[in-house]
Design an enzyme around this catalytic site. Structure first.
Site, PDB file in Angstrom:
ATOM      1  N   ASN A   1       0.852  -1.171  -0.237  1.00 20.52           N
ATOM      2  CA  ASN A   1       0.114  -0.035  -0.022  1.00 20.52           C
ATOM      3  C   ASN A   1       1.364   1.304   0.067  1.00 20.52           C
ATOM      4  O   ASN A   1       1.588   1.217   1.256  1.00 20.52           O
ATOM      5  CB  ASN A   1      -1.013  -0.323   1.572  1.00 20.52           C
ATOM      6  CG  ASN A   1      -1.744   1.211   1.828  1.00 20.52           C
ATOM      7  OD1 ASN A   1      -1.406   2.012   0.720  1.00 20.52           O
ATOM      8  ND2 ASN A   1      -1.879   1.254   2.460  1.00 20.52           N
ATOM      9  N   TRP A   2       1.025   1.888  -1.286  1.00 25.24           N
ATOM     10  CA  TRP A   2       1.795   2.661  -1.382  1.00 25.24           C
ATOM     11  C   TRP A   2       1.364   4.455  -0.318  1.00 25.24           C
ATOM     12  O   TRP A   2       2.125   5.586  -0.575  1.00 25.24           O
ATOM     13  CB  TRP A   2       2.117   3.675  -2.838  1.00 25.24           C
ATOM     14  CG  TRP A   2       2.972   2.340  -2.964  1.00 25.24           C
ATOM     15  CD1 TRP A   2       4.081   1.144  -2.859  1.00 25.24           C
ATOM     16  CD2 TRP A   2       3.547   2.944  -4.621  1.00 25.24           C
ATOM     17  NE1 TRP A   2       4.496   0.755  -4.106  1.00 25.24           N
ATOM     18  CE2 TRP A   2       4.320   1.446  -5.082  1.00 25.24           C
ATOM     19  CE3 TRP A   2       2.843   2.953  -6.010  1.00 25.24           C
ATOM     20  CZ2 TRP A   2       4.692   0.843  -5.709  1.00 25.24           C
ATOM     21  CZ3 TRP A   2       3.614   2.240  -6.785  1.00 25.24           C
ATOM     22  CH2 TRP A   2       4.263   1.461  -7.388  1.00 25.24           C
ATOM     23  N   LYS A   3       0.220   3.693  -0.319  1.00 23.36           N
ATOM     24  CA  LYS A   3      -0.426   5.517   0.560  1.00 23.36           C
ATOM     25  C   LYS A   3      -0.253   6.900  -0.167  1.00 23.36           C
ATOM     26  O   LYS A   3      -0.266   6.589  -1.603  1.00 23.36           O
ATOM     27  CB  LYS A   3      -0.237   6.161   1.756  1.00 23.36           C
ATOM     28  CG  LYS A   3      -0.065   4.500   2.825  1.00 23.36           C
ATOM     29  CD  LYS A   3      -0.001   4.524   4.149  1.00 23.36           C
ATOM     30  CE  LYS A   3       0.306   3.169   4.806  1.00 23.36           C
ATOM     31  NZ  LYS A   3       0.202   3.762   6.344  1.00 23.36           N
TER      32      LYS A   3
ATOM     33  N   HIS B   1      -8.785   0.968   5.642  1.00 30.93           N
ATOM     34  CA  HIS B   1      -7.613   0.946   6.461  1.00 30.93           C
ATOM     35  C   HIS B   1      -7.830   2.355   7.289  1.00 30.93           C
ATOM     36  O   HIS B   1      -8.873   3.160   7.402  1.00 30.93           O
ATOM     37  CB  HIS B   1      -7.336   1.999   5.514  1.00 30.93           C
ATOM     38  CG  HIS B   1      -5.469   2.094   5.901  1.00 30.93           C
ATOM     39  ND1 HIS B   1      -5.102   3.004   6.331  1.00 30.93           N
ATOM     40  CD2 HIS B   1      -4.540   0.795   5.628  1.00 30.93           C
ATOM     41  CE1 HIS B   1      -4.241   2.059   6.735  1.00 30.93           C
ATOM     42  NE2 HIS B   1      -3.376   0.988   6.094  1.00 30.93           N
TER      43      HIS B   1
ATOM     44  N   GLU C   1      -6.170   4.508   8.501  1.00 32.23           N
ATOM     45  CA  GLU C   1      -6.509   6.731   8.277  1.00 32.23           C
ATOM     46  C   GLU C   1      -8.222   6.419   7.187  1.00 32.23           C
ATOM     47  O   GLU C   1      -8.067   7.462   7.824  1.00 32.23           O
ATOM     48  CB  GLU C   1      -5.064   6.452   7.385  1.00 32.23           C
ATOM     49  CG  GLU C   1      -3.708   6.034   7.680  1.00 32.23           C
ATOM     50  CD  GLU C   1      -2.610   5.651   7.163  1.00 32.23           C
ATOM     51  OE1 GLU C   1      -2.690   5.637   5.886  1.00 32.23           O
ATOM     52  OE2 GLU C   1      -2.206   4.723   7.397  1.00 32.23           O
TER      53      GLU C   1
ATOM     54  N   GLU D   1      -4.456  -5.049  11.290  1.00 25.17           N
ATOM     55  CA  GLU D   1      -3.734  -3.944  11.153  1.00 25.17           C
ATOM     56  C   GLU D   1      -3.755  -3.425  12.582  1.00 25.17           C
ATOM     57  O   GLU D   1      -4.978  -2.337  12.890  1.00 25.17           O
ATOM     58  CB  GLU D   1      -3.856  -2.914  10.338  1.00 25.17           C
ATOM     59  CG  GLU D   1      -3.680  -3.329   8.909  1.00 25.17           C
ATOM     60  CD  GLU D   1      -2.808  -2.409   7.489  1.00 25.17           C
ATOM     61  OE1 GLU D   1      -1.868  -2.716   7.533  1.00 25.17           O
ATOM     62  OE2 GLU D   1      -3.729  -1.880   7.825  1.00 25.17           O
TER      63      GLU D   1
ATOM     64  N   GLY E   1       3.132   2.823  10.571  1.00 26.98           N
ATOM     65  CA  GLY E   1       3.764   3.843  10.346  1.00 26.98           C
ATOM     66  C   GLY E   1       4.565   4.095  11.779  1.00 26.98           C
ATOM     67  O   GLY E   1       5.000   4.798  11.634  1.00 26.98           O
TER      68      GLY E   1
ATOM     69  N   SER F   1       4.184  -1.986  10.014  1.00 34.34           N
ATOM     70  CA  SER F   1       5.704  -2.580  10.258  1.00 34.34           C
ATOM     71  C   SER F   1       6.122  -3.651  10.153  1.00 34.34           C
ATOM     72  O   SER F   1       6.931  -3.905   9.842  1.00 34.34           O
ATOM     73  CB  SER F   1       6.313  -1.525  11.930  1.00 34.34           C
ATOM     74  OG  SER F   1       5.568  -0.192  11.912  1.00 34.34           O
TER      75      SER F   1
ATOM     76  N   GLY G   1       3.622  -0.661   4.565  1.00 32.72           N
ATOM     77  CA  GLY G   1       2.694   0.513   4.064  1.00 32.72           C
ATOM     78  C   GLY G   1       4.766   1.162   3.487  1.00 32.72           C
ATOM     79  O   GLY G   1       4.913   0.689   2.355  1.00 32.72           O
ATOM     80  N   GLY G   2       5.393   1.668   4.353  1.00 33.63           N
ATOM     81  CA  GLY G   2       6.920   1.791   4.119  1.00 33.63           C
ATOM     82  C   GLY G   2       7.702   1.829   3.734  1.00 33.63           C
ATOM     83  O   GLY G   2       8.434   1.857   2.905  1.00 33.63           O
TER      84      GLY G   2
END
Ligand code: PGA
Length: 254
Positions: A9-11, A94, A96, A166, A172, A212, A233-234
């Site tokens: 997931n590149w956000k 998600h 966020e 999650e 993150g 993470s 993610g990251g």
């Protein structure tokens, strides 16, 4: 058998050039076909230009969000119907979306239904906040999110559901859940699915862990008996690291 599914997931990250070079690097690092599902979830405008290079590299596409409706006067929204020609997966709920944009459980349910109606796989994110875990409410919160999102759906329509656990405090932050916490929650998710539907359905649904995940902890997480993949993610923004996470996924689990 449950095939592993590793999704990046590149956000709201990458320029188009950066996005294209991550995909080109992944194509170099990864074999064109794999027994596992590999998914990139780019920002909306990169879905169309990345479709061909990703499919050629053996990756599927996902979207990070969708509207509750298929079309209409909803300025700024993108519907599941519009995503369907390009995407196989859509992330719903998600953290966020839930916590930064205030998406309530009923909105998550409406988005899940929009994804199903348009014949894609929903990646339904569930997870507790830190204060909820500290208060001993983690299982309760995740169960509430699941029950609410799946209310009114029947198991025939949910064959391609993916649940991503999650924990919000792990996203993150560099602080992943312990293997024990991830496995316990995955078991709880299967128990809840079994109560809502039946035991066979609960065994067949794929559960991802997210929060993470990196190349160093992927193998420990992905080898847990009830975790079938990762939502990354990251670390999915670095082709080399994401490729190592993909390589850490064992073959299908039963
Ligand atoms: P992270 O994000 O891997 O950067 O923690 C995970 C996610 O939000 O899906």
């Amino acid at each position: 058998m449950r095939r592993a599914i590793i999704a990046g997931n590149w956000k709201m990250n990458t320029s188009l050039d950066e996005a294209a070079s991550i995909v080109a690097e992944l194509a170099q690092l990864q074999p064109a076909s794999s027994a596992n599902d590999r998914v990139i979830i780019p920002p909306f405008p990169w879905i169309v230009p990345l479709q061909h290079p990703l499919l050629a590299a053996g990756f599927s596409l996902g979207a990070q969000n969708c509207a509750t409706e298929d079309n209409g006067a909803f300025t700024g929204e993108v519907s599941a119907k519009m995503l369907q020609p390009y995407c196989s997966y859509v992330v719903v709920g998600h953290s966020e979306r839930r916590h930064v944009f205030g998406e309530a459980d009923d909105v998550v349910r409406a988005k899940l239904l929009a994804v199903l109606r348009n014949e894609m796989s929903p990646i339904l994110c569930v997870g507790e906040m830190l204060h909820e875990r500290d208060a001993g409410q983690a299982f309760q919160v995740v169960e509430r999110q699941l029950r609410s999102a799946l209310a009114g759906s029947d198991r025939e329509n949910l064959q391609d559901l993916i649940v991503a656990y999650e924990p919000v405090w792990a996203i993150g932050t560099g602080r992943a859940a312990t293997a024990n916490d991830a496995q316990q929650m995955a078991t709880h998710i299967r128990q809840t699915l079994s109560l809502l539907f039946d035991a066979q359905f609960a065994q067949q649904i794929r559960i991802q862990y997210g929060g993470s995940v990196n190349a160093a902890n992927a193998s420990a997480i992905l080898s847990l008996p009830d975790i079938d993949g990762a939502l990354v993610g990251g670390a999915s923004l670095k082709a080399d690291e994401f490729s190592r996470i993909i390589d850490a996924a064992p073959a299908a689990k039963s």
